[in-house]
Design a protein around this motif. Structure first.
Motif: not given
Length: 418
Positions: A306-309, A316-318, A402-405, A408-412
């Motif tokens: 997720i972070a790489i994407l 976030p919507r994608s 779960p998809s909304w969470r 919200r993942v922070n890439p850093a």
């Protein structure tokens, strides 16, 4: 046509192989969720189809013996000017058949065996217009009901319980005895069994006896038929037609249609069907919300992806769309699998149940308890479509949090220890 990458990644996560032990466990949980949805949907379809079939089977067999509408005099005596009433009733475009009859209760005795029966005095030539008794009776049985000869046609189970067959004699004991110097004695009359019928409805096969209308009038001391039975083009219009006849018939009569005669039974079936739908929908809901745990574990496992994407420019919507697709695919596959399984069993239950009864040496539907002795099934689109839609909606709803969470993942934070 090139598909959006959200769909491609969502489908890839859905069919991900067992590359690691963690992935294998996630796939197992996903498979369990899919199987649970399939079994819940299949159970809903099978149960509602059987209940529909049971209701239809009992209704059809019941209406093969009873009429769509019955007309009585309010005092319980013989109807006056029966021809005028019949002609007035036939003016209604829904009425396709009419026949006079006499209905009474009596005792039927054979030796020491005695049964309470519903005696119906009929006009054999007109009876086929209002019921299907002629098709379920022995060939020519109704034609052998000749006035003055006191013949009787018995339900098959009633005849077996009295141990009689065609040609035997039974004694009919009518209510309201006659007064003699020795006191009140019951009115007895011997009848010769001229045939039997098997409608497939145990309640009538075990308690209905038919005699000629003129013989019934003599036995029960009536001046003529006590009622008229009508058959309609559309049985579902019975209540409406009954209300119309109450206005158009010349006189005041007691009019009953088949829905009112058996109102309690049909209402009970509808309540049971509604409750079963709710209970089994909860099973589908439990299976659908198992997707929550599956997607939470997937999101945790894919934090680095997720972070790489996100660093490559995904919004976030994608990210949310990817995991919605993954959960929705599990729901769609489970729902379609349950739909196919449920319909497959529902359409072949007449083969499956006898095989199970033979295997376990058991009878699942004793006809003296359940009215009919075979498992019917009637899958209806009005049940199947809502089941499918509700299952898909529940599966989709389970993916949202779960998809909304995941979005919200922070890439850093996700890449800090990678």
């Amino acid at each position: 046509m090139k598909l959006p990458y959200e769909l491609q990644l969502g489908w890839r996560y859905t069919r991900a192989g067992r590359a690691t032990r963690r992935n294998g466990f996630i796939n197992f949980i996903s498979g369990v969720s899919m199987l649970g949805i399939a079994l819940g949907v299949a159970a809903l379809i099978i149960v509602l189809s059987v209940m529909n079939g049971f209701q239809k089977e009992v209704r059809d067999r019941m209406l093969g013996v009873v009429s769509h509408i019955e007309i009585f005099s309010r005092d319980g005596q013989a109807l006056q000017d029966i021809d005028a009433i019949t002609q007035a009733a036939r003016k209604n475009p829904q009425v396709v058949g009419a026949a006079p009859f006499i209905a009474a209760q009596a005792l039927l005795a054979r030796g020491e065996d005695m049964k309470g029966v519903l005696v119906r005095g009929i006009e054999p030539a007109l009876e086929p217009q209002v019921t299907d008794i002629a098709t379920t009776a022995n060939k020519g049985a109704l034609d052998r009901l000749v006035p003055g000869e006191f013949g009787i046609v018995l339900g098959g189970d009633l005849a077996r319980s009295l141990y009689v067959r065609e040609g035997d004699t039974v004694t009919l004991i009518a209510p309201g005895g006659q007064v003699t110097p020795a006191g009140v004695v019951p009115r007895l009359k011997q009848f010769k069994v001229v045939g039997t019928f098997d409608s497939g409805h145990y309640e009538y096969d075990s308690a209905l006896a038919m005699i000629h209308e003129q013989d019934a009038a003599k036995v029960f001391r009536l001046e003529g038929p006590s009622g008229i039975r009508l058959k309609l083009k559309d049985l579902h219009q019975a209540r409406q037609v009954a209300d119309e006849l109450a206005v158009t018939l010349p006189g005041s009569f007691l009019i009953r249609d088949w829905t009112r005669q058996n109102r309690t039974w049909f209402a009970a079936v509808q309540v049971e069907k509604r409750m079963m739908f709710i209970i089994l929908t909860l099973i589908v809901a439990v299976a659908a919300f198992n997707l929550v745990s599956t997607l939470v574990m997937t999101v945790t496992d894919k934090r680095a992806d997720i972070a790489i994407l996100r660093t490559l420019g995904s919004s976030p919507r994608s990210i949310m769309g990817i995991f919605v697709v993954q959960g929705a695919m599990v729901g769609v596959i489970g729902t379609l699998g349950g739909l196919l399984l449920g319909l497959g069993i529902a359409y072949n239950i007449d083969v499956i149940v006898p095989a199970l009864e033979k295997l376990f040496q058991a009878s699942f539907l004793p006809k003296d308890i359940y009215l009919i002795s075979r498992m019917p099934s009637d899958p209806q689109q009005s049940d199947i479509v809502p089941i499918t839609i509700i299952s898909l909606i529940l599966a989709f709803a389970a993916t949202l949090y779960p998809s909304w969470r995941a979005s919200r993942v922070n890439p850093a934070e996700a890449l800090r220890y990678e």
